[in-house]
Structures are given as structure tokens and as C-alpha cells.
Design a protein around this motif. Structure first.
Motif, mmCIF file in Angstrom:
data_model
loop_
_atom_site.group_PDB
_atom_site.id
_atom_site.type_symbol
_atom_site.label_atom_id
_atom_site.label_comp_id
_atom_site.label_asym_id
_atom_site.label_seq_id
_atom_site.Cartn_x
_atom_site.Cartn_y
_atom_site.Cartn_z
ATOM 1 N N ASP B 14 -8.018 -18.468 -60.190
ATOM 2 C CA ASP B 14 -8.879 -19.542 -59.698
ATOM 3 C C ASP B 14 -8.255 -20.913 -59.979
ATOM 4 O O ASP B 14 -8.299 -21.815 -59.139
ATOM 5 C CB ASP B 14 -10.260 -19.427 -60.366
ATOM 6 N N ILE B 15 -7.645 -21.058 -61.163
ATOM 7 C CA ILE B 15 -6.955 -22.316 -61.497
ATOM 8 C C ILE B 15 -5.796 -22.545 -60.539
ATOM 9 O O ILE B 15 -5.598 -23.643 -60.013
ATOM 10 C CB ILE B 15 -6.472 -22.303 -62.967
ATOM 11 N N MET B 16 -5.022 -21.473 -60.285
ATOM 12 C CA MET B 16 -3.897 -21.589 -59.351
ATOM 13 C C MET B 16 -4.376 -22.014 -57.968
ATOM 14 O O MET B 16 -3.754 -22.854 -57.314
ATOM 15 C CB MET B 16 -3.150 -20.262 -59.236
ATOM 16 N N ALA B 17 -5.482 -21.423 -57.531
ATOM 17 C CA ALA B 17 -6.012 -21.765 -56.203
ATOM 18 C C ALA B 17 -6.430 -23.234 -56.171
ATOM 19 O O ALA B 17 -6.154 -23.949 -55.193
ATOM 20 C CB ALA B 17 -7.197 -20.860 -55.863
ATOM 21 N N HIS B 18 -7.096 -23.694 -57.237
ATOM 22 C CA HIS B 18 -7.515 -25.104 -57.296
ATOM 23 C C HIS B 18 -6.302 -26.033 -57.330
ATOM 24 O O HIS B 18 -6.257 -27.037 -56.630
ATOM 25 C CB HIS B 18 -8.396 -25.352 -58.529
ATOM 26 N N ASP B 19 -5.324 -25.694 -58.190
ATOM 27 C CA ASP B 19 -4.121 -26.537 -58.288
ATOM 28 C C ASP B 19 -3.357 -26.558 -56.970
ATOM 29 O O ASP B 19 -2.770 -27.569 -56.598
ATOM 30 C CB ASP B 19 -3.201 -26.033 -59.416
ATOM 31 N N PHE B 20 -3.355 -25.411 -56.291
ATOM 32 C CA PHE B 20 -2.669 -25.358 -54.997
ATOM 33 C C PHE B 20 -3.328 -26.302 -53.997
ATOM 34 O O PHE B 20 -2.662 -27.086 -53.315
ATOM 35 C CB PHE B 20 -2.663 -23.928 -54.444
ATOM 36 N N LYS B 21 -4.664 -26.225 -53.930
ATOM 37 C CA LYS B 21 -5.393 -27.119 -53.005
ATOM 38 C C LYS B 21 -5.104 -28.577 -53.352
ATOM 39 O O LYS B 21 -4.889 -29.404 -52.470
ATOM 40 C CB LYS B 21 -6.905 -26.861 -53.094
ATOM 41 N N LEU B 22 -5.111 -28.866 -54.661
ATOM 42 C CA LEU B 22 -4.850 -30.240 -55.099
ATOM 43 C C LEU B 22 -3.463 -30.697 -54.678
ATOM 44 O O LEU B 22 -3.290 -31.817 -54.179
ATOM 45 C CB LEU B 22 -4.952 -30.329 -56.629
ATOM 46 N N TYR B 23 -2.464 -29.841 -54.887
ATOM 47 C CA TYR B 23 -1.093 -30.277 -54.584
ATOM 48 C C TYR B 23 -0.892 -30.427 -53.084
ATOM 49 O O TYR B 23 -0.226 -31.353 -52.621
ATOM 50 C CB TYR B 23 -0.045 -29.331 -55.196
ATOM 51 N N ASP B 24 -1.489 -29.508 -52.333
ATOM 52 C CA ASP B 24 -1.368 -29.599 -50.873
ATOM 53 C C ASP B 24 -2.025 -30.887 -50.367
ATOM 54 O O ASP B 24 -1.484 -31.584 -49.510
ATOM 55 C CB ASP B 24 -2.025 -28.361 -50.245
ATOM 56 N N LEU B 25 -3.181 -31.215 -50.952
ATOM 57 C CA LEU B 25 -3.864 -32.464 -50.585
ATOM 58 C C LEU B 25 -3.062 -33.684 -51.017
ATOM 59 O O LEU B 25 -3.033 -34.702 -50.324
ATOM 60 C CB LEU B 25 -5.241 -32.528 -51.254
ATOM 61 N N GLN B 26 -2.403 -33.574 -52.177
ATOM 62 C CA GLN B 26 -1.574 -34.687 -52.672
ATOM 63 C C GLN B 26 -0.474 -35.006 -51.659
ATOM 64 O O GLN B 26 -0.261 -36.174 -51.315
ATOM 65 C CB GLN B 26 -0.970 -34.295 -54.018
ATOM 66 N N LEU B 27 0.204 -33.973 -51.166
ATOM 67 C CA LEU B 27 1.256 -34.191 -50.168
ATOM 68 C C LEU B 27 0.671 -34.769 -48.887
ATOM 69 O O LEU B 27 1.256 -35.642 -48.253
ATOM 70 C CB LEU B 27 2.000 -32.885 -49.859
ATOM 71 N N TYR B 28 -0.518 -34.275 -48.510
ATOM 72 C CA TYR B 28 -1.179 -34.794 -47.312
ATOM 73 C C TYR B 28 -1.535 -36.273 -47.486
ATOM 74 O O TYR B 28 -1.296 -37.103 -46.599
ATOM 75 C CB TYR B 28 -2.431 -33.962 -47.005
ATOM 76 N N LEU B 29 -2.111 -36.601 -48.660
ATOM 77 C CA LEU B 29 -2.531 -37.986 -48.897
ATOM 78 C C LEU B 29 -1.338 -38.945 -48.958
ATOM 79 O O LEU B 29 -1.478 -40.120 -48.622
ATOM 80 C CB LEU B 29 -3.350 -38.073 -50.192
ATOM 81 N N ASN B 30 -0.182 -38.423 -49.376
ATOM 82 C CA ASN B 30 1.011 -39.288 -49.396
ATOM 83 C C ASN B 30 1.319 -39.853 -48.009
ATOM 84 O O ASN B 30 1.793 -40.978 -47.888
ATOM 85 C CB ASN B 30 2.226 -38.509 -49.900
ATOM 86 N N THR B 31 1.058 -39.040 -46.977
ATOM 87 C CA THR B 31 1.346 -39.528 -45.622
ATOM 88 C C THR B 31 0.076 -39.958 -44.876
ATOM 89 O O THR B 31 0.161 -40.456 -43.762
ATOM 90 C CB THR B 31 2.112 -38.468 -44.785
ATOM 91 N N HIS B 32 -1.099 -39.725 -45.483
ATOM 92 C CA HIS B 32 -2.372 -40.174 -44.892
ATOM 93 C C HIS B 32 -3.196 -40.850 -45.980
ATOM 94 O O HIS B 32 -4.299 -40.398 -46.315
ATOM 95 C CB HIS B 32 -3.161 -38.993 -44.322
ATOM 96 N N PRO B 33 -2.681 -41.953 -46.571
ATOM 97 C CA PRO B 33 -3.313 -42.501 -47.776
ATOM 98 C C PRO B 33 -4.704 -43.089 -47.569
ATOM 99 O O PRO B 33 -5.398 -43.340 -48.557
ATOM 100 C CB PRO B 33 -2.316 -43.576 -48.236
ATOM 101 N N SER B 34 -5.123 -43.273 -46.322
ATOM 102 C CA SER B 34 -6.467 -43.842 -46.160
ATOM 103 C C SER B 34 -7.451 -42.858 -45.543
ATOM 104 O O SER B 34 -8.483 -43.274 -45.017
ATOM 105 C CB SER B 34 -6.379 -45.143 -45.357
ATOM 106 N N ASP B 35 -7.191 -41.567 -45.644
ATOM 107 C CA ASP B 35 -8.138 -40.553 -45.155
ATOM 108 C C ASP B 35 -9.242 -40.368 -46.199
ATOM 109 O O ASP B 35 -9.051 -39.722 -47.229
ATOM 110 C CB ASP B 35 -7.383 -39.240 -44.909
ATOM 111 N N GLU B 36 -10.415 -40.946 -45.913
ATOM 112 C CA GLU B 36 -11.487 -40.965 -46.918
ATOM 113 C C GLU B 36 -12.017 -39.578 -47.249
ATOM 114 O O GLU B 36 -12.369 -39.276 -48.387
ATOM 115 C CB GLU B 36 -12.625 -41.879 -46.458
ATOM 116 N N ASN B 37 -12.100 -38.706 -46.236
ATOM 117 C CA ASN B 37 -12.558 -37.332 -46.494
ATOM 118 C C ASN B 37 -11.643 -36.635 -47.483
ATOM 119 O O ASN B 37 -12.095 -35.955 -48.413
ATOM 120 C CB ASN B 37 -12.561 -36.517 -45.189
#
Lengths: 217, 88
Positions: B14-37
């Protein structure tokens, strides 16, 4: 800097040793399109990236590649755990065993040791990002070839995960590249920076006194 | 802290799944820094993940060296390490 977390990015629990598969998979550890080359490429290129988006993207994908390097090493290690020298030899790993015993050494499937010649750092963000996108595609292809060669579902599951990350990284590098290209395509305004440096007395910035006489016909 | 009934392996997964979602979102936010959702999703996930990690470390041992020195014992070095069988 980095902080180590005592866990893998994705679980790996190989129940059946398979030294021959380990010999193939080691290419993603230290081979031409492997995770060591990927992390070293991005973490070195980051220093010459010009924008916030490109710096962050290179830094963070380079960091994730280090986690993948650990995963590939774990696969190789678990696939060779408890295997006898006879089995090693039968799997075509006699040469490897001679130099490295049962261990994880950064080399390609064909036995070439890792070299920084696999990567480029060009100092031109557009050039580097195109290389990075190509690198992700090459790594995706390699994972697909490894999936073709594998038959253990525990191994295939991990390879599929790693393959999918290459696809996501390709996407993010593409977005970062687009921001660079948009910036380069912007209409340029050139400013005489002397205007903003009052200490440099070029004379051109001095307020014209009304009666200096120079404007008179 | 919400204490779940998960086993060690389930909690780690469960921790791995959460960390994975977080890291994937981190990479996404790097190129979409103003996506409020995405920003909102990221912050909620950080909170959930912290709770899961607190629970894991309390029950099964440290994930980072910072939480390894409790009870006058250096638990950081204890097997299994992530590459060992049963270590992830």
C-alpha cells in the motif's frame, strides 16, 4: 542530495532462479540503454537545463532511474540466488562467474562493461531532450525484448512495470521539450542593457538638458 | 494515527502504491505546475502516505535512517534489505 528509503519502488519476489534470464536482464543494469546510463545522463544534463520545468524534469526522472537501477539489480540478484556453479555454467554465465562470482556488475548482456560513452551531455537543451526521448524509447524496446525472452510471470510483471515507466518518461520529456521550443519560438525583444546599468557611464542614458544646444538645427 | 489491520506485506504494498502515485504526480506537476486538481490530489496523497509510513515504521522498522534510533537500538541495519527476499 538524496535520502535512501528502505524499500523498492515496486515489489520483487522471484521464486524460481533463472541465471540465463539474469544474464539478459543485466543489460538494463549496465548496458547501453540501461538504468545506470539513464540516471547518469539525466542527472548530468540537468546542470545545463535553462528553465524550471526542464531542471525539475531531468532531476526527478534521473532520480526515479536510480530506483529502477536498484530494481533491475534486485531482479538479477534474486534470479541467481542459490544457483550452483554448474547451473551458472550451463546458463552461459561461466565467463561472468569467472570475473564476478555471483554478484551484480554493471555490464551489457553481451558482457561489455558499463561506459559513459553510452550517453551524451551536449549543453543544448533541445539536443539533450531529443536524446532523452530517444533513450526512453530504446529502453522501452529493450524491456519488450526481455519480456519476449522471459517466461516467469513474476519476472514479466516487473519488466512490464519498468517498460511502462519509460512510456511516461517519454511523455514528460516531450512536454518539457515543447516548453523549450515554445520559448525559442517567442518573438524576441532585444534590450540595450546599458540602460539598466547606471554605473556604466556610456553617456547615452543621461537626461537631456533642455538647453544643451545639441538639438539645435 | 489510523491503525489498519494490514499485514507487513500488505502495508508495504500500500505504501509503494501511494509513493508511486505521488512520484507519478510529481513528474506530471513538473510539466503542469498550475493544474489545481493535481495539486490537490498530491497534497491529499502526501497526508495519507505519511500515516501509512508512520504505522509501518511503528510496527516493522524504519524506512529512513531518521526513524531508526528509537528504543536505544540502531534498527537501520537490520535485515531484510529491499533487495533481499521478503524485504520489499
Amino acid at each position: 542530495m538524496w535520502e535512501y528509503e528502505k524499500k523498492l519502488q515496486y515489489p520483487i519476489n522471484i521464486k524460481k532462479p533463472d541465471p540465463q534470464m539474469a544474464k539478459f536482464i543485466i543489460s538494463q543494469y549496465g548496458g547501453p540503454d540501461g538504468e545506470l546510463a539513464a540516471s547518469l545522463r539525466y542527472l548530468s544534463q540537468k546542470f545545463s537545463m535553462p528553465t524550471e520545468i526542464t531542471k525539475a524534469t531531468l532531476n526527478d526522472i534521473g532520480t526515479e532511474e536510480l530506483a529502477h537501477l536498484e530494481m533491475v539489480g534486485t531482479l538479477v540478484s534474486q534470479l541467481t540466488k542459490g544457483v550452483s556453479p554448474e547451473e551458472i555454467k550451463a546458463a552461459g554465465l561461466g565467463d561472468y562467474y569467472t570475473d564476478h562470482g555471483i554478484s551484480v556488475y554493471p555490464q551489457s548482456a553481451a558482457g561489455n562493461p558499463f561506459t559513459a560513452a553510452y550517453i551524451q551531455v551536449k549543453g543544448d537543451p533541445r539536443t539533450d531532450l531529443y536524446e532523452d526521448m530517444a533513450a526512453e524509447q530504446k529502453a522501452r524496446s529493450t524491456y519488450e525484448y526481455l519480456i519476449d525472452l522471459a517466461d516467469d510471470p513474476d519476472v514479466i510483471d516487473v519488466l512490464k512495470y519498468l517498460r511502462q515507466r519509460e512510456v511516461v518518461h517519454f511523455q514528460r520529456f516531450g512536454e518539457a521539450l515543447r516548453t523549450v521550443e515554445e520559448k525559442l519560438a517567442d518573438k524576441k525583444f532585444y534590450m540595450n542593457n546599458m540602460i539598466n546599468q547606471p554605473n556604466k557611464d556610456c553617456g547615452c542614458n543621461k537626461p537631456k538638458t533642455k538647453d544643451c544646444g545639441c538639438n539645435k538645427q | 494515527m489510523i491503525v489498519s489491520n494490514m499485514s507487513k506485506d500488505e502495508l508495504m504494498k500500500d505504501i509503494m502504491a501511494h509513493d508511486f502515485k505521488l512520484y507519478d504526480l510529481q513528474l506530471y506537476l513538473n510539466t503542469h505546475p498550475s493544474d489545481e486538481n493535481a495539486l490537490c490530489m498530491y497534497q491529499n496523497l502526501v497526508n495519507d502516505t505519511d500515516e501509512l509510513k508512520d504505522e509501518y515504521e511503528e510496527k516493522y522498522g524504519p524506512l529512513t535512517a531518521c526513524s531508526a534510533a528509537g528504543d536505544c537500538e540502531w534498527k537501520w541495519i537490520k535485515n531484510p534489505w529491499p533487495w533481499d527476499k521478503g524485504g520489499n
